[in-house]
Design a protein around this motif. Structure first.
Motif, PDB file in Angstrom:
ATOM      1  N   LEU A 190       0.691  -1.134  -0.272  1.00  0.00           N
ATOM      2  CA  LEU A 190      -0.362  -0.234  -0.157  1.00  0.00           C
ATOM      3  C   LEU A 190       0.984   1.412   0.036  1.00  0.00           C
ATOM      4  O   LEU A 190       0.566   2.277  -0.642  1.00  0.00           O
ATOM      5  N   GLY A 191       2.464   1.292   1.020  1.00  0.00           N
ATOM      6  CA  GLY A 191       3.497   2.063   0.564  1.00  0.00           C
ATOM      7  C   GLY A 191       3.065   3.107  -0.906  1.00  0.00           C
ATOM      8  O   GLY A 191       3.954   3.947  -0.727  1.00  0.00           O
ATOM      9  N   PHE A 202      -0.943   6.227   0.331  1.00  0.00           N
ATOM     10  CA  PHE A 202      -0.989   5.696   1.483  1.00  0.00           C
ATOM     11  C   PHE A 202       0.154   6.240   1.940  1.00  0.00           C
ATOM     12  O   PHE A 202       0.753   5.536   2.912  1.00  0.00           O
ATOM     13  N   GLY A 203       1.132   6.791   1.489  1.00  0.00           N
ATOM     14  CA  GLY A 203       1.556   8.120   2.302  1.00  0.00           C
ATOM     15  C   GLY A 203       2.141   7.910   3.565  1.00  0.00           C
ATOM     16  O   GLY A 203       3.947   7.433   4.294  1.00  0.00           O
ATOM     17  N   TYR A 204       1.578   7.666   4.191  1.00  0.00           N
ATOM     18  CA  TYR A 204       1.646   8.259   5.715  1.00  0.00           C
ATOM     19  C   TYR A 204       1.864   6.881   6.202  1.00  0.00           C
ATOM     20  O   TYR A 204       2.318   7.146   7.922  1.00  0.00           O
ATOM     21  N   LEU A 205       2.083   6.022   5.884  1.00  0.00           N
ATOM     22  CA  LEU A 205       1.851   4.448   6.360  1.00  0.00           C
ATOM     23  C   LEU A 205       3.452   4.564   6.676  1.00  0.00           C
ATOM     24  O   LEU A 205       4.180   3.483   8.507  1.00  0.00           O
ATOM     25  N   GLN A 206       4.599   5.333   5.860  1.00  0.00           N
ATOM     26  CA  GLN A 206       5.877   4.925   6.315  1.00  0.00           C
ATOM     27  C   GLN A 206       5.273   6.335   7.518  1.00  0.00           C
ATOM     28  O   GLN A 206       7.332   5.379   8.298  1.00  0.00           O
ATOM     29  N   GLN A 207       5.434   6.405   7.207  1.00  0.00           N
ATOM     30  CA  GLN A 207       5.772   8.369   8.143  1.00  0.00           C
ATOM     31  C   GLN A 207       5.575   7.725   9.032  1.00  0.00           C
ATOM     32  O   GLN A 207       5.679   7.870  10.213  1.00  0.00           O
TER      33      GLN A 207
END
Length: 210
Positions: free
Chosen positions: A126-127, A132-137
């Motif tokens: 998803l990243g 869904f960039g917030y998942l890594q953050q």
């Protein structure tokens, strides 16, 4: 078997409830399917079938399965972030903070078991999408919190001097969060009981002192 029973119960609730309650039940059903089958393997029709409704009816609540998993993950991550911040505010020292972080992490499995499994299994896939960039953050934020506590404990003489905070965090992270794959909320082992055992192993080790 237990997962099937949970889906059946939630399907009845999704049919019988309305409004926000119905929406929440549909998310719960989708979360179970994403956790069990995987996000890619689960279709909108699968979710609708499990809920006992037509696929078209699902679109009255969500525009896509991506929106569903997005909401599931954001709710869990926001709650966990608030929990971590509360622990840091209230803990008396680094040792107390680590213990409470572990307890709260296991406690989250009672309410967010499916979301945790999805976060564990699907973040890499998803990243890759901007949405869904917030998942890594979120992963980096969690690591920052835990490693800061470990560093503070080492500096204060609470933890060993040769401790590598990042390696230790990853050990604890994997030790705690992967338990979601075998933890059964309806089983004989409670989340609190598992947390107690993990804390004993982490703080005391498994080797008897001579």
């Amino acid at each position: 078997m237990a997962s099937t029973k949970r889906l059946t119960a939630r399907s009845r609730a999704a049919r019988d409830s309305g409004g926000s309650g119905r929406r929440a039940e549909l998310l719960a059903i989708a979360g179970e399917l994403f956790a069990i089958r995987g996000f890619l393997a689960t279709t909108v029709r699968d979710i609708a079938d499990a809920a006992g409704i037509l696929s078209g009816s699902l679109y009255h609540h969500f525009d896509s399965k991506e929106s569903m998993v997005d909401e599931i993950l954001r709710e869990f991550l926001d709650a966990q972030r608030e929990t971590n911040e509360q622990v840091l505010r209230e803990a008396s020292d680094p040792r107390a903070a680590i213990i409470e972080l572990i307890r709260r992490s296991f406690g989250a499995m009672r309410q967010y078991r499916a979301a945790i499994a999805i976060f564990q299994n699907e973040s890499k896939y998803l990243g890759g999408f901007e949405r869904f960039g917030y998942l890594q953050q979120a992963a980096e934020d969690f690591e920052r919190v835990w490693t800061r506590v470990l560093q503070d404990g080492r500096s204060a003489g609470v933890f060993r001097e040769d401790l590598d905070p990042k390696v230790t965090y990853r050990f604890i992270r994997d030790m705690v969060w992967t338990a979601v794959h075998w933890y059964d909320p309806s089983g004989t082992l409670t989340a609190d009981g598992i947390a107690d055992q993990y804390i004993k192993i982490l703080c005391g080790g498994i080797v008897l002192r001579e």
